[in-house]
Write a protein that holds these residues in place. Structure first.
Motif, mmCIF file in Angstrom:
data_model
loop_
_atom_site.group_PDB
_atom_site.id
_atom_site.type_symbol
_atom_site.label_atom_id
_atom_site.label_comp_id
_atom_site.label_asym_id
_atom_site.label_seq_id
_atom_site.Cartn_x
_atom_site.Cartn_y
_atom_site.Cartn_z
ATOM 1 N N SER A 182 0.839 -1.186 0.000
ATOM 2 C CA SER A 182 0.000 0.000 0.000
ATOM 3 C C SER A 182 0.885 1.251 0.000
ATOM 4 O O SER A 182 1.892 1.301 0.691
ATOM 5 N N TYR A 183 0.474 2.251 -0.786
ATOM 6 C CA TYR A 183 1.231 3.499 -0.904
ATOM 7 C C TYR A 183 0.323 4.695 -0.682
ATOM 8 O O TYR A 183 -0.886 4.619 -0.866
ATOM 9 N N ARG A 184 0.959 5.785 -0.377
ATOM 10 C CA ARG A 184 0.320 7.089 -0.259
ATOM 11 C C ARG A 184 1.214 8.079 -0.991
ATOM 12 O O ARG A 184 2.440 7.989 -0.912
ATOM 13 N N ALA A 185 0.628 9.054 -1.697
ATOM 14 C CA ALA A 185 1.435 9.985 -2.498
ATOM 15 C C ALA A 185 1.044 11.432 -2.212
ATOM 16 O O ALA A 185 -0.107 11.738 -1.932
ATOM 17 N N THR A 186 2.049 12.287 -2.315
ATOM 18 C CA THR A 186 1.848 13.734 -2.324
ATOM 19 C C THR A 186 2.602 14.265 -3.538
ATOM 20 O O THR A 186 3.796 14.026 -3.681
ATOM 21 N N VAL A 187 1.875 14.965 -4.390
ATOM 22 C CA VAL A 187 2.453 15.515 -5.618
ATOM 23 C C VAL A 187 2.391 17.024 -5.530
ATOM 24 O O VAL A 187 1.375 17.594 -5.132
ATOM 25 N N ARG A 188 3.491 17.682 -5.914
ATOM 26 C CA ARG A 188 3.514 19.136 -6.004
ATOM 27 C C ARG A 188 4.059 19.521 -7.366
ATOM 28 O O ARG A 188 5.158 19.109 -7.747
ATOM 29 N N ILE A 189 3.278 20.284 -8.076
ATOM 30 C CA ILE A 189 3.693 20.796 -9.383
ATOM 31 C C ILE A 189 3.973 22.277 -9.172
ATOM 32 O O ILE A 189 3.068 23.063 -8.888
ATOM 33 N N SER A 190 5.244 22.646 -9.300
ATOM 34 C CA SER A 190 5.669 23.971 -8.860
ATOM 35 C C SER A 190 5.905 24.971 -9.977
ATOM 36 O O SER A 190 6.291 26.098 -9.699
ATOM 37 N N ASP A 191 5.678 24.577 -11.218
ATOM 38 C CA ASP A 191 6.012 25.474 -12.314
ATOM 39 C C ASP A 191 5.076 25.188 -13.476
ATOM 40 O O ASP A 191 4.649 24.059 -13.662
ATOM 41 N N PRO A 192 4.769 26.185 -14.301
ATOM 42 C CA PRO A 192 3.906 25.930 -15.453
ATOM 43 C C PRO A 192 4.619 25.219 -16.614
ATOM 44 O O PRO A 192 3.979 24.841 -17.585
ATOM 45 N N ALA A 193 5.922 24.997 -16.494
ATOM 46 C CA ALA A 193 6.666 24.346 -17.573
ATOM 47 C C ALA A 193 6.487 22.825 -17.506
ATOM 48 O O ALA A 193 6.391 22.249 -16.435
ATOM 49 N N LEU A 194 6.449 22.202 -18.661
ATOM 50 C CA LEU A 194 6.411 20.742 -18.738
ATOM 51 C C LEU A 194 7.841 20.248 -18.625
ATOM 52 O O LEU A 194 8.537 20.031 -19.604
ATOM 53 N N ASP A 195 8.296 20.120 -17.385
ATOM 54 C CA ASP A 195 9.691 19.840 -17.110
ATOM 55 C C ASP A 195 9.765 18.955 -15.870
ATOM 56 O O ASP A 195 8.923 19.059 -14.970
ATOM 57 N N ALA A 196 10.778 18.111 -15.809
ATOM 58 C CA ALA A 196 10.937 17.219 -14.659
ATOM 59 C C ALA A 196 11.160 18.007 -13.375
ATOM 60 O O ALA A 196 10.750 17.568 -12.295
ATOM 61 N N ARG A 197 11.768 19.179 -13.468
ATOM 62 C CA ARG A 197 11.999 19.994 -12.271
ATOM 63 C C ARG A 197 10.711 20.570 -11.699
ATOM 64 O O ARG A 197 10.661 20.996 -10.559
ATOM 65 N N SER A 198 9.650 20.585 -12.490
ATOM 66 C CA SER A 198 8.364 21.112 -12.028
ATOM 67 C C SER A 198 7.612 20.118 -11.159
ATOM 68 O O SER A 198 6.672 20.488 -10.470
ATOM 69 N N LEU A 199 8.003 18.859 -11.212
ATOM 70 C CA LEU A 199 7.280 17.791 -10.523
ATOM 71 C C LEU A 199 8.033 17.341 -9.286
ATOM 72 O O LEU A 199 9.209 16.973 -9.359
ATOM 73 N N LYS A 200 7.364 17.370 -8.156
ATOM 74 C CA LYS A 200 7.911 16.850 -6.901
ATOM 75 C C LYS A 200 6.946 15.781 -6.404
ATOM 76 O O LYS A 200 5.762 16.038 -6.209
ATOM 77 N N LEU A 201 7.472 14.574 -6.183
ATOM 78 C CA LEU A 201 6.651 13.451 -5.755
ATOM 79 C C LEU A 201 7.203 12.876 -4.467
ATOM 80 O O LEU A 201 8.418 12.683 -4.331
ATOM 81 N N SER A 202 6.307 12.600 -3.545
ATOM 82 C CA SER A 202 6.676 11.962 -2.290
ATOM 83 C C SER A 202 5.784 10.742 -2.114
ATOM 84 O O SER A 202 4.556 10.856 -2.177
ATOM 85 N N LEU A 203 6.397 9.583 -1.936
ATOM 86 C CA LEU A 203 5.648 8.352 -1.696
ATOM 87 C C LEU A 203 5.957 7.847 -0.300
ATOM 88 O O LEU A 203 7.097 7.928 0.163
ATOM 89 N N GLN A 204 4.938 7.294 0.342
ATOM 90 C CA GLN A 204 5.104 6.664 1.650
ATOM 91 C C GLN A 204 4.454 5.297 1.601
ATOM 92 O O GLN A 204 3.391 5.125 1.006
ATOM 93 N N GLY A 205 5.092 4.352 2.251
ATOM 94 C CA GLY A 205 4.505 3.029 2.389
ATOM 95 C C GLY A 205 3.547 3.000 3.556
ATOM 96 O O GLY A 205 3.354 3.994 4.260
ATOM 97 N N ALA A 206 2.942 1.837 3.767
ATOM 98 C CA ALA A 206 2.002 1.679 4.886
ATOM 99 C C ALA A 206 2.720 1.974 6.198
ATOM 100 O O ALA A 206 3.854 1.564 6.414
ATOM 101 N N GLY A 207 2.087 2.724 7.054
ATOM 102 C CA GLY A 207 2.681 3.088 8.330
ATOM 103 C C GLY A 207 3.738 4.166 8.219
ATOM 104 O O GLY A 207 4.498 4.385 9.157
ATOM 105 N N GLY A 208 3.844 4.825 7.090
ATOM 106 C CA GLY A 208 4.815 5.902 6.918
ATOM 107 C C GLY A 208 6.211 5.425 6.601
ATOM 108 O O GLY A 208 7.167 6.196 6.696
#
Length: 167
Positions: A112-138
């Motif tokens: 099981s996973y949980r995700a938090t996504v932050r898109i910080s820029d209007p550009a279609l660029d890898a630097r615009s995407l921030k992803l954080s994944l957590q497993g069960a229990g953090g």
């Protein structure tokens, strides 16, 4: 009864004078511009996002904020929702570019996973995407797994962009 009407008539000029003095004091430009000066005050010359204080005159200004644009890349946003569609969405904020999901299991997976996504820029660029994944229990998720999900989101975003370019 006549005394009450006379008192009201006498109080009216005092109220009008007090209101006029209150409004005149709101300018605060000290004769260097603004409402009664020759040009705009220093306060009015600064861009809206750099202003430190507001006055009563800001209520009457012609600054329409209803046309503010969202500074989030729509392809990354939609791709994130597509790729992470197996996770229940807890909250989304398109103005700040944050998507928070609850725990869910990917198709064919056992963890099981949980995700938090932050898109910080209007550009279609890898630097615009921030992803954080957590497993069960953090518990921590392997960096390779996070990178694989980021790559899937970026690939899907590019596919959406190409599809829109063909319209």
């Amino acid at each position: 009864m006549a005394l009450g009407a006379a008192a009201r008539r006498a109080a009216r000029p005092i109220l009008v004078a007090g209101l006029a003095l209150s409004v005149a004091a709101c300018g605060g430009s000290g004769g260097k511009g603004g409402l009664f000066g020759l040009g705009p005050s220093e306060h009015d010359k600064r861009p809206v996002n750099e202003r430190r204080e507001s006055t009563i005159w800001d209520l009457f200004s012609n600054r329409d904020t209803s046309n503010q644009q969202v500074a989030v890349n729509r392809y990354l946003w939609n791709a994130s929702l597509d790729v992470l569609n197996f996770l229940p969405i807890q909250s989304v904020d398109p103005f700040t570019g944050v998507i928070v999901t609850g725990y869910g299991t990917p198709p064919g997976g056992g963890r099981s996973y949980r995700a938090t996504v932050r898109i910080s820029d209007p550009a279609l660029d890898a630097r615009s995407l921030k992803l954080s994944l957590q497993g069960a229990g953090g518990s921590a998720v392997a960096p390779d797994t996070v990178r694989a999900v980021e790559d899937a989101i970026l690939t899907r975003a590019r596919q959406l962009r190409v599809r829109d370019g063909q319209l």
